[in-house]
Design an enzyme around this catalytic site. Sequence first.
Site, PDB file in Angstrom:
ATOM      1  N   GLY A  47       0.734  -1.268  -0.029  1.00  0.00           N
ATOM      2  CA  GLY A  47      -0.148  -0.042   0.144  1.00  0.00           C
ATOM      3  C   GLY A  47       0.951   1.279   0.239  1.00  0.00           C
ATOM      4  CB  CYS A 131      -6.321  -0.117   4.891  1.00  0.00           C
ATOM      5  SG  CYS A 131      -5.147  -0.126   6.305  1.00  0.00           S
TER       6      CYS A 131
END
Lengths: 302, 253
Positions: A47, A131
């Site tokens: 990420g 997330c």
Amino acid sequence: MVNLNVDLGRGLTLKNPVMTASGTFGYGREFEDLLDLGRLGGIIVKGTTLHPREGNPYPRMAETPSGMLNAVGLQNKGVDYFLSNILPEISHYDTRILVNASGSCLDDYVEVCRKLNEAQRVDAVEINISCPNVKQGGMAFGTTAAGAASVVKAVRKAYSGCLIVKLSPNVTDITEIARAVEAEGADAVSLVNTFLGMAIDVERRKPLLSTVTGGLSGPCIRPIAVRMVWQVAKAVKIPVVGLGGIMSANDALEFILAGASAIQVGTANFVDPSVSVKIVEGIEDYCCRHSVDNVTDLIGQI
Amino acid sequence: MKKQLIDFEIESRREAGAGCVLLKMRPLGAEMPQCEPGQFVEILVDDASCTLLRRPISICDVVDDRLVLLVKDAGAATHALCEASVGKKYSVLLPLGRGFWVDDNVKKVLLVGGGVGTAPLLYWGKALTARGIQPTFLIGARKSADLLLLDKLREIGSLNLTTEDGSEGTKGMVTAHPVFKEDFDLICCCGPLPMMKAIAAIAKERGIQCQVSLENKMACGLGACLCCVEDTTSGNRCVCQDGPVFNINELKW
């Protein structure tokens, strides 16, 4: 000879349906000694955010029955560092490179995607609106249809390549979110990200993670993930990428039969760092055994 | 050094005391990889129900192309390993991490071990001896029966012991041992966190270079998942890849 090619839209074709999930495979190079990255359909790198992030304090991980909780919190050196220092190092891999992009506000998502749009070797972007381990942004965008739509609408203008939106399972109706991002121009959806979970050390009477809650992954979530992929595949017309506890080719095939055009291997990389290539081989063997010429024939048979 | 995934077979096992077992493992279908002292392996214990992840275990020794692990029965997976019989096979990922190191000007080295943390000091002590440095060991435990690997360590260097109950060696913690009156160029320590912090404090005060081996909870072992990070002077770093051995000046202790 089985044709394993799959198409995720807007020019993103994969040589086979197997990718590695963001956050579980670093930038690929950490696994270079242990498998041939060129055998994979794609790797989805860690990420990436606009600015560097230190992530959450230790402890960030707790093993749970047939799974694990993590609370890494998107530790990364930022998109500029990725583009100038990491991408050139991994560009030679004979596989698709997808970047998982995250942000704490809309502008961050747009700016990251704008920068990635200029990088030729980035084959696609996976937008992380799911997330569970960051205070701002992340899952906050992914748990309402309006929030998810707003990110995709903004990012769509900044990124011209294949845009995959990674969905959170921590919602009442995941099909509603999937339809909302499809309507704003997402080329594909990937699901599921981790489930929000928690574990406690009863002797010390303390949570096992510094953040108290974290994201649950591993084979313990697989049946829920398969169900969600099956539901979403019926609700949208764009390709679905399935993930959630895939440990073997058999598990991967469950997702494909449920409607996934491609799959991601995540937590299993920690158990067997070469497992993703074994899954490619296993899918090919399955197709041979069942006289399936094109793996795409299997997609959504259920 | 290239990381490898190799099946190992338990060739021999013996009780080492303190609930620990010393396993000698033979690589199957592959050469024993070159391993540095202080590095570790990740072993997949798939016969323990419910455990998913590999278990990180430090390399205790490499003898005759065999991997030697000192395993403490501390949970479902390590319990299964301790109970495993000769011939049992396990998948092992190795060699992992950064081990101990020694600069050319170092002549006198103190190796401090606590409990099962004594394990990597055996292999490191042997490597130092091969470089012409005879190490001094300081090994501590709660009681005499918990002191590990003494016979093997005695063959390599001078041995100093402490026990909390005074049943062997000097009574008290390792930090109370008179060996610290001697001069050392380097202290390497592996053991419980409070012990390593206490040793680090002594080393700092005395201006002695000091390395410690951390054992943060980890998943991948390859520097990919970023679960095992330690907050260092240069930000969060992976214990599995940038460590497990750190110079104490790199840590925020």
